[in-house]
Design a protein around this motif. Sequence first.
Motif, PDB file in Angstrom:
ATOM      1  N   HIS A 165       5.546 -32.673  59.841  1.00 17.74           N
ATOM      2  CA  HIS A 165       6.538 -32.878  58.888  1.00 17.74           C
ATOM      3  C   HIS A 165       5.975 -32.884  57.178  1.00 17.74           C
ATOM      4  O   HIS A 165       6.303 -33.685  56.471  1.00 17.74           O
ATOM      5  CB  HIS A 165       7.025 -34.122  59.052  1.00 17.74           C
ATOM      6  CG  HIS A 165       5.987 -35.293  59.281  1.00 17.74           C
ATOM      7  ND1 HIS A 165       6.212 -36.204  60.435  1.00 17.74           N
ATOM      8  CD2 HIS A 165       4.872 -35.757  58.846  1.00 17.74           C
ATOM      9  CE1 HIS A 165       5.134 -37.094  60.653  1.00 17.74           C
ATOM     10  NE2 HIS A 165       4.467 -36.609  59.620  1.00 17.74           N
TER      11      HIS A 165
ATOM     12  N   ASP B 215       6.036 -30.461  55.170  1.00 17.97           N
ATOM     13  CA  ASP B 215       6.938 -30.380  54.069  1.00 17.97           C
ATOM     14  C   ASP B 215       7.844 -31.390  53.519  1.00 17.97           C
ATOM     15  O   ASP B 215       8.049 -31.343  52.329  1.00 17.97           O
ATOM     16  CB  ASP B 215       7.738 -29.063  54.570  1.00 17.97           C
ATOM     17  CG  ASP B 215       8.629 -28.407  53.513  1.00 17.97           C
ATOM     18  OD1 ASP B 215       8.406 -27.906  52.474  1.00 17.97           O
ATOM     19  OD2 ASP B 215      10.006 -28.801  53.384  1.00 17.97           O
ATOM     20  N   GLU B 216       8.223 -32.140  54.531  1.00 16.87           N
ATOM     21  CA  GLU B 216       9.104 -33.332  54.146  1.00 16.87           C
ATOM     22  C   GLU B 216       8.400 -34.355  53.392  1.00 16.87           C
ATOM     23  O   GLU B 216       8.724 -34.845  52.254  1.00 16.87           O
ATOM     24  CB  GLU B 216       9.738 -34.057  55.422  1.00 16.87           C
ATOM     25  CG  GLU B 216      10.814 -33.314  56.106  1.00 16.87           C
ATOM     26  CD  GLU B 216      10.929 -33.846  57.420  1.00 16.87           C
ATOM     27  OE1 GLU B 216      12.085 -34.680  57.585  1.00 16.87           O
ATOM     28  OE2 GLU B 216      10.413 -33.629  58.429  1.00 16.87           O
TER      29      GLU B 216
ATOM     30  N   LEU C 144       5.884 -33.773  51.540  1.00 15.62           N
ATOM     31  CA  LEU C 144       5.348 -33.131  50.264  1.00 15.62           C
ATOM     32  C   LEU C 144       6.618 -33.228  49.447  1.00 15.62           C
ATOM     33  O   LEU C 144       6.227 -32.984  47.902  1.00 15.62           O
ATOM     34  CB  LEU C 144       4.810 -31.660  50.508  1.00 15.62           C
ATOM     35  CG  LEU C 144       3.455 -31.612  50.904  1.00 15.62           C
ATOM     36  CD1 LEU C 144       3.004 -30.353  51.479  1.00 15.62           C
ATOM     37  CD2 LEU C 144       2.372 -32.130  49.891  1.00 15.62           C
ATOM     38  N   ARG C 145       7.711 -33.605  49.576  1.00 10.81           N
ATOM     39  CA  ARG C 145       8.819 -33.590  48.647  1.00 10.81           C
ATOM     40  C   ARG C 145       8.947 -34.968  48.274  1.00 10.81           C
ATOM     41  O   ARG C 145       9.624 -35.275  47.211  1.00 10.81           O
ATOM     42  CB  ARG C 145      10.099 -33.469  49.436  1.00 10.81           C
ATOM     43  CG  ARG C 145      10.501 -31.807  49.980  1.00 10.81           C
ATOM     44  CD  ARG C 145      11.594 -31.848  50.778  1.00 10.81           C
ATOM     45  NE  ARG C 145      11.524 -30.550  51.423  1.00 10.81           N
ATOM     46  CZ  ARG C 145      12.234 -29.364  50.924  1.00 10.81           C
ATOM     47  NH1 ARG C 145      12.815 -29.600  49.754  1.00 10.81           N
ATOM     48  NH2 ARG C 145      12.205 -28.392  51.374  1.00 10.81           N
ATOM     49  N   LEU C 146       8.063 -36.045  48.659  1.00  6.90           N
ATOM     50  CA  LEU C 146       8.128 -37.387  48.558  1.00  6.90           C
ATOM     51  C   LEU C 146       6.716 -37.802  47.785  1.00  6.90           C
ATOM     52  O   LEU C 146       6.818 -38.811  46.767  1.00  6.90           O
ATOM     53  CB  LEU C 146       8.125 -38.131  49.716  1.00  6.90           C
ATOM     54  CG  LEU C 146       9.629 -37.939  50.199  1.00  6.90           C
ATOM     55  CD1 LEU C 146       9.595 -38.664  51.752  1.00  6.90           C
ATOM     56  CD2 LEU C 146      10.684 -38.743  49.607  1.00  6.90           C
TER      57      LEU C 146
ATOM     58  N   THR D 174       2.937 -37.303  45.522  1.00 11.33           N
ATOM     59  CA  THR D 174       2.574 -36.595  44.134  1.00 11.33           C
ATOM     60  C   THR D 174       1.034 -36.065  44.497  1.00 11.33           C
ATOM     61  O   THR D 174       0.547 -35.237  43.681  1.00 11.33           O
ATOM     62  CB  THR D 174       2.322 -37.537  43.046  1.00 11.33           C
ATOM     63  OG1 THR D 174       2.041 -38.925  43.335  1.00 11.33           O
ATOM     64  CG2 THR D 174       3.993 -37.677  42.800  1.00 11.33           C
TER      65      THR D 174
ATOM     66  N   HIS E  53       5.583 -27.309  45.962  1.00  8.86           N
ATOM     67  CA  HIS E  53       6.233 -28.915  45.633  1.00  8.86           C
ATOM     68  C   HIS E  53       5.514 -29.271  44.432  1.00  8.86           C
ATOM     69  O   HIS E  53       5.707 -30.428  43.856  1.00  8.86           O
ATOM     70  CB  HIS E  53       6.198 -29.791  46.662  1.00  8.86           C
ATOM     71  CG  HIS E  53       7.083 -29.227  47.821  1.00  8.86           C
ATOM     72  ND1 HIS E  53       8.372 -29.144  48.004  1.00  8.86           N
ATOM     73  CD2 HIS E  53       6.913 -28.881  49.051  1.00  8.86           C
ATOM     74  CE1 HIS E  53       8.960 -28.877  49.111  1.00  8.86           C
ATOM     75  NE2 HIS E  53       7.996 -28.715  49.770  1.00  8.86           N
ATOM     76  N   LYS E  54       4.724 -28.450  43.703  1.00  5.21           N
ATOM     77  CA  LYS E  54       4.076 -29.155  42.634  1.00  5.21           C
ATOM     78  C   LYS E  54       3.325 -30.443  42.714  1.00  5.21           C
ATOM     79  O   LYS E  54       3.274 -31.411  41.957  1.00  5.21           O
ATOM     80  CB  LYS E  54       4.574 -29.201  41.493  1.00  5.21           C
ATOM     81  CG  LYS E  54       5.388 -27.868  40.778  1.00  5.21           C
ATOM     82  CD  LYS E  54       6.398 -27.992  39.648  1.00  5.21           C
ATOM     83  CE  LYS E  54       6.769 -26.503  39.164  1.00  5.21           C
ATOM     84  NZ  LYS E  54       7.186 -25.607  40.101  1.00  5.21           N
ATOM     85  N   VAL E  55       2.423 -30.540  43.913  1.00 10.72           N
ATOM     86  CA  VAL E  55       1.884 -31.594  44.194  1.00 10.72           C
ATOM     87  C   VAL E  55       0.192 -31.506  44.029  1.00 10.72           C
ATOM     88  O   VAL E  55      -0.177 -30.250  44.483  1.00 10.72           O
ATOM     89  CB  VAL E  55       2.070 -32.017  45.821  1.00 10.72           C
ATOM     90  CG1 VAL E  55       1.061 -33.216  46.267  1.00 10.72           C
ATOM     91  CG2 VAL E  55       3.493 -32.483  45.974  1.00 10.72           C
TER      92      VAL E  55
ATOM     93  N   ARG F 178       9.634 -42.142  52.021  1.00 12.97           N
ATOM     94  CA  ARG F 178      10.858 -42.283  51.364  1.00 12.97           C
ATOM     95  C   ARG F 178      11.285 -43.519  51.075  1.00 12.97           C
ATOM     96  O   ARG F 178      11.800 -43.950  49.816  1.00 12.97           O
ATOM     97  CB  ARG F 178      12.120 -41.726  52.296  1.00 12.97           C
ATOM     98  CG  ARG F 178      13.408 -41.614  51.657  1.00 12.97           C
ATOM     99  CD  ARG F 178      14.560 -40.866  52.551  1.00 12.97           C
ATOM    100  NE  ARG F 178      13.878 -39.455  52.883  1.00 12.97           N
ATOM    101  CZ  ARG F 178      13.789 -38.959  54.049  1.00 12.97           C
ATOM    102  NH1 ARG F 178      13.677 -39.726  55.142  1.00 12.97           N
ATOM    103  NH2 ARG F 178      13.668 -37.816  54.194  1.00 12.97           N
TER     104      ARG F 178
ATOM    105  N   ARG G  63       8.940 -44.698  47.752  1.00 17.62           N
ATOM    106  CA  ARG G  63       9.315 -43.946  46.506  1.00 17.62           C
ATOM    107  C   ARG G  63      10.588 -44.664  46.256  1.00 17.62           C
ATOM    108  O   ARG G  63      10.723 -44.854  44.904  1.00 17.62           O
ATOM    109  CB  ARG G  63       9.261 -42.333  46.992  1.00 17.62           C
ATOM    110  CG  ARG G  63       9.789 -42.079  45.561  1.00 17.62           C
ATOM    111  CD  ARG G  63       9.309 -40.468  45.462  1.00 17.62           C
ATOM    112  NE  ARG G  63       9.410 -40.020  44.295  1.00 17.62           N
ATOM    113  CZ  ARG G  63       8.547 -38.928  43.552  1.00 17.62           C
ATOM    114  NH1 ARG G  63       7.592 -38.461  44.308  1.00 17.62           N
ATOM    115  NH2 ARG G  63       9.073 -38.352  42.365  1.00 17.62           N
TER     116      ARG G  63
END
Length: 254
Positions: free
Chosen positions: A17, A19-20, A22-24, A26, A52-54, A231, A234
């Motif tokens: 997971h 990708d999930e 990396l959406r949350l 930094t 994701h600009k992480v 999640r 954050r």
Amino acid sequence: MNLHVDLNADLGEGAGHDDELLRLVTSANIATGFHVGDADTMRAAVAVAQAHKVSIGAHPSLFDRKNFGRKELPVTPDEVFDAVVYQLGVFQAITGAAKARLHHVKPHGALYNMAARDKELADAVGRAVAAVDARLILFAPVRSELARSAEANGLGLAYEVFADRNYCSDGSLVPRTQPDALLKDPEAAAARVLRMLRDGKVRSIDGVDVEVRVETICVHGDTPRAVEFARALRSRLEKEGVEIRAPKGMTKHE
């Protein structure tokens, strides 16, 4: 209260997971092959982090794929220096080929715990990171030998706490061999992290308040419900007005 903080996760470890997460988060700490992973998994994780600009970090380990790098082994400072330089060199080449920038280093598992308390091993880690790139930021617990080594070697330093792990009264993490090592409730974990930010304290499993300093917060990618933890964390922090962002460059600490 610190009005900005980093969320980091250990990735590229096959949890499924990335990708999930990396959406949350930094900052991403990407496995560099000694405990898990290879060139393909490193390249793939770097690409997703870029998308994701992480901020991209290396997650070097003791050479121990059998135990996922989480078993403490008898190693010398020279062996630790060589292992960290080797892994950072490989990972730096992969990030460079992707035109990405290596931002930070967070030792993995047993190496992190051993270097946090052992001066000679901590010095080996700090010297290795500085030898590869002295502009890198080292993630480390407050008042640890690893944090001291970062400063002694002229590295950036971000003080780290753990959202999904319980603490002992000496500030170390409860060993994973114990049944209460991991937190299981994402909302409780978020409330505890908020107290760390507000009061600079975390309650140990023995009921003792331990002083902490929070600049980056880890959610382990292979922890059960890792995405739910990230999640919830954050969401709670943003509701409290905390900006979520990666550490920026060299930070001076008192």
